[in-house]
Design a protein around this motif. Sequence first.
Motif, PDB file in Angstrom:
ATOM      1  N   GLU A 227       0.855  -1.190   0.000  1.00  0.00           N
ATOM      2  CA  GLU A 227       0.000   0.000   0.000  1.00  0.00           C
ATOM      3  C   GLU A 227       0.891   1.240   0.000  1.00  0.00           C
ATOM      4  O   GLU A 227       0.624   2.214  -0.699  1.00  0.00           O
ATOM      5  CB  GLU A 227      -0.903  -0.020   1.222  1.00  0.00           C
ATOM      6  CG  GLU A 227      -1.894   1.122   1.226  1.00  0.00           C
ATOM      7  CD  GLU A 227      -2.919   0.994   2.335  1.00  0.00           C
ATOM      8  OE1 GLU A 227      -2.901  -0.023   3.060  1.00  0.00           O
ATOM      9  OE2 GLU A 227      -3.731   1.920   2.472  1.00  0.00           O
TER      10      GLU A 227
ATOM     11  N   VAL B 245      -6.473   3.099 -10.592  1.00  0.00           N
ATOM     12  CA  VAL B 245      -5.343   3.727  -9.917  1.00  0.00           C
ATOM     13  C   VAL B 245      -4.068   3.132 -10.501  1.00  0.00           C
ATOM     14  O   VAL B 245      -4.092   2.050 -11.071  1.00  0.00           O
ATOM     15  CB  VAL B 245      -5.340   3.510  -8.378  1.00  0.00           C
ATOM     16  CG1 VAL B 245      -6.523   4.171  -7.718  1.00  0.00           C
ATOM     17  CG2 VAL B 245      -5.280   2.033  -8.034  1.00  0.00           C
TER      18      VAL B 245
ATOM     19  N   ASN C  22       1.177   0.933  -4.148  1.00  0.00           N
ATOM     20  CA  ASN C  22       0.397   0.270  -5.196  1.00  0.00           C
ATOM     21  C   ASN C  22      -0.632   1.219  -5.818  1.00  0.00           C
ATOM     22  O   ASN C  22      -1.393   0.828  -6.681  1.00  0.00           O
ATOM     23  CB  ASN C  22      -0.269  -1.004  -4.652  1.00  0.00           C
ATOM     24  CG  ASN C  22      -1.304  -0.710  -3.575  1.00  0.00           C
ATOM     25  OD1 ASN C  22      -1.630   0.438  -3.299  1.00  0.00           O
ATOM     26  ND2 ASN C  22      -1.824  -1.768  -2.967  1.00  0.00           N
TER      27      ASN C  22
ATOM     28  N   THR D 110      -2.901   2.992  -3.962  1.00  0.00           N
ATOM     29  CA  THR D 110      -3.988   3.288  -3.027  1.00  0.00           C
ATOM     30  C   THR D 110      -3.602   4.450  -2.116  1.00  0.00           C
ATOM     31  O   THR D 110      -4.394   5.368  -1.886  1.00  0.00           O
ATOM     32  CB  THR D 110      -4.329   2.030  -2.200  1.00  0.00           C
ATOM     33  OG1 THR D 110      -4.815   1.044  -3.105  1.00  0.00           O
ATOM     34  CG2 THR D 110      -5.373   2.315  -1.156  1.00  0.00           C
TER      35      THR D 110
HETATM   36  C1  LIG Z   1      -2.973  -1.837  -2.115  1.00  0.00           C
HETATM   37  O1  LIG Z   1      -2.663  -2.593  -0.970  1.00  0.00           O
HETATM   38  C2  LIG Z   1      -3.652  -2.521   0.066  1.00  0.00           C
HETATM   39  C3  LIG Z   1      -3.133  -3.301   1.243  1.00  0.00           C
HETATM   40  O2  LIG Z   1      -2.627  -4.534   0.872  1.00  0.00           O
HETATM   41  C4  LIG Z   1      -4.983  -3.069  -0.456  1.00  0.00           C
HETATM   42  O3  LIG Z   1      -5.979  -2.930   0.524  1.00  0.00           O
HETATM   43  C5  LIG Z   1      -5.374  -2.276  -1.708  1.00  0.00           C
HETATM   44  O4  LIG Z   1      -6.561  -2.810  -2.271  1.00  0.00           O
HETATM   45  C6  LIG Z   1      -4.262  -2.330  -2.744  1.00  0.00           C
HETATM   46  N1  LIG Z   1      -4.624  -1.481  -3.869  1.00  0.00           N
HETATM   47  C7  LIG Z   1      -4.474  -1.851  -5.134  1.00  0.00           C
HETATM   48  C8  LIG Z   1      -4.875  -0.871  -6.152  1.00  0.00           C
HETATM   49  O5  LIG Z   1      -4.021  -2.938  -5.446  1.00  0.00           O
END
Ligand SMILES: *[C@@H]1O[C@H](CO)[C@@H](O)[C@H](O)[C@H]1NC(C)=O
Length: 435
Positions: A34, A349, A401, A403
């Motif tokens: 994240e 995203v 990632n 988010t």
């Molecule tokens: C990014 O990582 C977080 C925690 O693992 C997760 O909740 C979220 O959905 C992820 N976002 C993407 C776009 O993959």
Amino acid sequence: MKLQTIFIPVAVLVAIAWRNPYFIGVLRPTALPEAFYSDGDWKTHCTVIKSPADGVPKFEYCEDAIFWDQLSVAGELTNRLIIISCDPGRKSWNTVMGPLREPEPHGGLWLYQPASVNSESEPSPILFEGYPKGHDFHPLGLDITHSRDGSPSDLFVVNHARARSYIEQFVLDPAEPTVAKWVRTVASTYLVAPNGIALTSPTSFYVSNDHLMTRRLPKPLGSILPMMETLLSLPTTWISHITLDESTHSKAEPAFTIDHSFAALGLSFANGIALSPNGRTLAIASSSMMQVHLYDRNPTTNALAFAHTVHVPFAPDNLSYDDEGTLFAAGHPHFPSVIAIAKGQAGAVAPSWVVSISPRVAVHSEATVNLKEYDTRAPVSASAKVPAVLSHVVETTFQSNGTMFGTSTTGLRDSTTGVQYVVGLYDQGMLICKP
Ligand SMILES: *[C@@H]1O[C@H](CO)[C@@H](O)[C@H](O)[C@H]1NC(C)=O
Ligand SMILES: *[C@@H]1O[C@H](CO)[C@@H](O)[C@H](O)[C@H]1NC(C)=O
């Protein structure tokens, strides 16, 4: 299934892999965390500053950020502000990735004054004075001279306007830092697809041209050729050096001449550029090759000589140097998700990745440097994507990632405080991480 539905994508992939064997690394999604920050727990060390919910214009979709340094007479740093170029209309007007739907509304510039260690200030929009009516403003790269002893600074901004791309020149006075006085528009046939700017004096600069074939070409060429140029990493882009010469004109006729020279040719998708603090190295991001090229610069002639190439684990967008000469590269680890956002896919995203690039302290031989295992602290190591090089060390300073913070384009580090700033092409506000 028709043969060409398989054949064409395979042929394109083979061609891509032939030009850049690591490109597959930005075509495949990677399970990034994240967020990750190299100098502390991101949950307590990083914040995203945004414009007020009802604020107009909106502080979002920012491409570039630069420090605006104010120095004393003796040349000591007395204040460091940040100027940011943002374009909330990027999803309907993006001359690099498309679309070219609607050049209204315009983008803008913002001023950010880092507050005390514990509180955050808000960014302020910079107003333009004397800006020509009806002249579009879609900023990309920018650069500004230092202000010494309160003197005004010269600000140059790449502008992707409706008909063509320009460079706008402004003057910014520290006494009135949120008012940019427009000086002139620089137009040149050499500005095909200008992107990044690095000033070499108050009236001269390097500028990267990211494509030879642009989205402005007539349909359907405009949507096919630039994409082919990117995906095949064609070495058709370049760095110009431009000097604005007013000396040949009288005061009564405030015109200027443009002296142009090609500083570097044969680059693939030349994107962000940055000049080292000592002025001896120009760093150039090659987005489609996932490389940063370092050129030795002759400060007298501005001639460049190729010196090194460093691999980065993403398509690098912009570059910046800190005061100590450490280079920071920010970019896109997953190209398809940036395209999905550019195409306006709901909820899309795209991830962020920022690395630092510093020269290896001692010159090592291949035998003493482990080129496979490096960048060991990051949740996803750069080594999972690209090999190390002998000349430089690459280390992740921020990862997400998408988010927590997405589509990183520029990462800045203030050496005096250690604070890192990151802006995102299609994200809100600016990320600030404090060690
Ligand atoms: C990014 O990582 C977080 C925690 O693992 C997760 O909740 C979220 O959905 C992820 N976002 C993407 C776009 O993959
Ligand atoms: C990248 O950043 C540098 C300064 O760090 C700036 O001069 C340049 O214009 C920027 N380029 C882009 C494409 O944002």
